[in-house]
Motif scaffolding. Structure first.
Motif, mmCIF file in Angstrom:
data_model
loop_
_atom_site.group_PDB
_atom_site.id
_atom_site.type_symbol
_atom_site.label_atom_id
_atom_site.label_comp_id
_atom_site.label_asym_id
_atom_site.label_seq_id
_atom_site.Cartn_x
_atom_site.Cartn_y
_atom_site.Cartn_z
ATOM 1 N N LEU A 50 0.776 -1.143 0.093
ATOM 2 C CA LEU A 50 0.092 -0.235 -0.132
ATOM 3 C C LEU A 50 0.835 1.353 -0.121
ATOM 4 N N MET A 51 1.916 1.292 0.909
ATOM 5 C CA MET A 51 2.960 2.449 0.892
ATOM 6 C C MET A 51 3.488 2.454 -0.513
ATOM 7 N N LYS A 52 4.045 1.315 -1.081
ATOM 8 C CA LYS A 52 4.659 1.593 -2.360
ATOM 9 C C LYS A 52 3.715 2.320 -3.419
ATOM 10 N N THR A 53 2.373 1.734 -3.505
ATOM 11 C CA THR A 53 1.460 2.203 -4.323
ATOM 12 C C THR A 53 1.320 3.685 -3.980
ATOM 13 N N LEU A 54 1.017 4.056 -3.111
ATOM 14 C CA LEU A 54 0.671 5.649 -2.674
ATOM 15 C C LEU A 54 2.004 6.334 -3.168
ATOM 16 N N GLN A 55 2.938 5.930 -2.821
ATOM 17 C CA GLN A 55 4.278 6.738 -3.186
ATOM 18 C C GLN A 55 4.362 6.564 -4.677
ATOM 19 N N GLY A 58 2.286 9.291 -6.354
ATOM 20 C CA GLY A 58 2.657 10.644 -6.013
ATOM 21 C C GLY A 58 1.757 11.132 -4.888
ATOM 22 N N ILE A 59 1.467 10.358 -4.215
ATOM 23 C CA ILE A 59 0.508 10.941 -3.101
ATOM 24 C C ILE A 59 1.869 11.097 -1.865
ATOM 25 N N ARG A 60 1.565 12.045 -1.144
ATOM 26 C CA ARG A 60 2.208 12.703 0.190
ATOM 27 C C ARG A 60 1.843 11.835 1.292
ATOM 28 N N VAL A 61 2.952 10.839 1.651
ATOM 29 C CA VAL A 61 2.431 9.950 2.709
ATOM 30 C C VAL A 61 3.413 10.060 3.910
ATOM 31 N N ALA A 62 2.862 9.611 5.135
ATOM 32 C CA ALA A 62 3.623 9.539 6.383
ATOM 33 C C ALA A 62 2.972 8.009 6.872
ATOM 34 N N ASP A 65 3.560 4.464 12.310
ATOM 35 C CA ASP A 65 3.783 3.129 12.573
ATOM 36 C C ASP A 65 3.248 2.156 11.577
ATOM 37 N N ALA A 66 3.219 0.693 11.951
ATOM 38 C CA ALA A 66 2.844 -0.232 10.765
ATOM 39 C C ALA A 66 1.557 -0.436 10.591
ATOM 40 N N ASP A 67 0.838 0.053 11.342
ATOM 41 C CA ASP A 67 -0.739 -0.156 11.129
ATOM 42 C C ASP A 67 -1.600 1.270 11.027
ATOM 43 N N HIS A 68 -0.721 2.167 10.511
ATOM 44 C CA HIS A 68 -1.274 3.821 10.395
ATOM 45 C C HIS A 68 -0.482 4.385 9.267
ATOM 46 N N ILE A 69 -1.078 4.630 8.122
ATOM 47 C CA ILE A 69 -0.542 5.407 6.893
ATOM 48 C C ILE A 69 -1.587 6.718 6.858
ATOM 49 N N VAL A 70 -0.821 7.808 6.768
ATOM 50 C CA VAL A 70 -1.667 9.054 6.679
ATOM 51 C C VAL A 70 -1.177 9.621 5.321
ATOM 52 N N THR A 71 -2.398 9.869 4.587
ATOM 53 C CA THR A 71 -2.137 10.811 3.220
ATOM 54 C C THR A 71 -2.656 11.881 3.008
ATOM 55 N N GLU A 72 -2.318 12.765 2.122
ATOM 56 C CA GLU A 72 -2.797 13.852 1.676
ATOM 57 C C GLU A 72 -2.875 13.939 0.179
ATOM 58 N N PHE A 73 -4.160 13.885 -0.297
ATOM 59 C CA PHE A 73 -4.654 13.745 -1.613
ATOM 60 C C PHE A 73 -5.047 15.243 -1.771
ATOM 61 N N ASP A 74 -4.914 15.595 -3.147
ATOM 62 C CA ASP A 74 -5.732 17.005 -3.381
ATOM 63 C C ASP A 74 -7.079 17.245 -3.155
ATOM 64 N N GLU A 75 -7.735 16.012 -2.986
ATOM 65 C CA GLU A 75 -9.025 16.217 -2.745
ATOM 66 C C GLU A 75 -9.599 15.618 -1.425
ATOM 67 N N ALA A 76 -8.717 15.256 -0.698
ATOM 68 C CA ALA A 76 -8.847 14.789 0.826
ATOM 69 C C ALA A 76 -7.779 14.153 1.467
ATOM 70 N N VAL A 77 -7.927 14.055 3.074
ATOM 71 C CA VAL A 77 -6.911 13.581 3.694
ATOM 72 C C VAL A 77 -7.327 12.108 3.835
#
Length: 153
Positions: A50-55, A58-62, A65-77
């Motif tokens: 999932l991290m690989k795909t988001l990166q 081109g999605i901003r990703v943090a 921890d192993a069970d949480h991924i926070v993303t910032e899309f242009d259209e949503a968080v």
């Protein structure tokens, strides 16, 4: 002797895929909170893929921890979280802007995830063939499944 293995967009049976955006609109698992936050259960189970795909998308990703991924899309968080390793991620969508654009983004990410899953499973199958087996041929089908013919002996 030959054996054919059909690896249908490979990981459907091994690593589950995300909910299609069209299904998300109808999903009984989706919940709308009072602050217009939407929570959806996905079928994403592999944090690394999932991290690989988001990166790659081109999605901003943090990943705190192993069970949480926070993303910032242009259209949503979107925050992906799960209770434990191997469990599917829940997708919490907030600060939604253009819904149609977001659904299009999520559909593209799903397709990229499917491709990453297929590559992962293909590599595992090829790299873990027993020594008494060799690949005779490979064929990519119209539906993107892969037929591998293996020689045994």
């Amino acid at each position: 002797m030959s054996i054919s293995a059909t690896l249908i967009p490979l990981a459907i049976s091994l690593i589950a895929l995300s909910v299609k955006p069209s299904q998300a609109r109808k999903s009984p698992a989706s919940k709308v909170q009072q602050d217009d936050t939407v929570i959806l259960e996905t079928k994403f189970c592999d944090a690394g893929l999932l991290m690989k795909t988001l990166q790659e998308h081109g999605i901003r990703v943090a990943q705190p921890d192993a069970d949480h991924i926070v993303t910032e899309f242009d259209e949503a968080v979107i925050t992906y979280s799960r209770a434990s390793e191997g469990a599917p991620f829940m997708m919490e969508v907030r600060a939604i802007g253009d819904t149609e654009c977001l659904l299009s983004e999520l559909d593209a990410i799903e397709n990229e995830y499917e491709g990453n899953v297929q590559s992962y499973v293909y590599d595992r199958v090829i790299n873990n063939l027993p020594k008494n087996m060799s690949i005779e041929s490979e064929e990519v089908m119209d539906d993107d499944s892969i037929v591998i013919t293996v020689n045994v002996g």
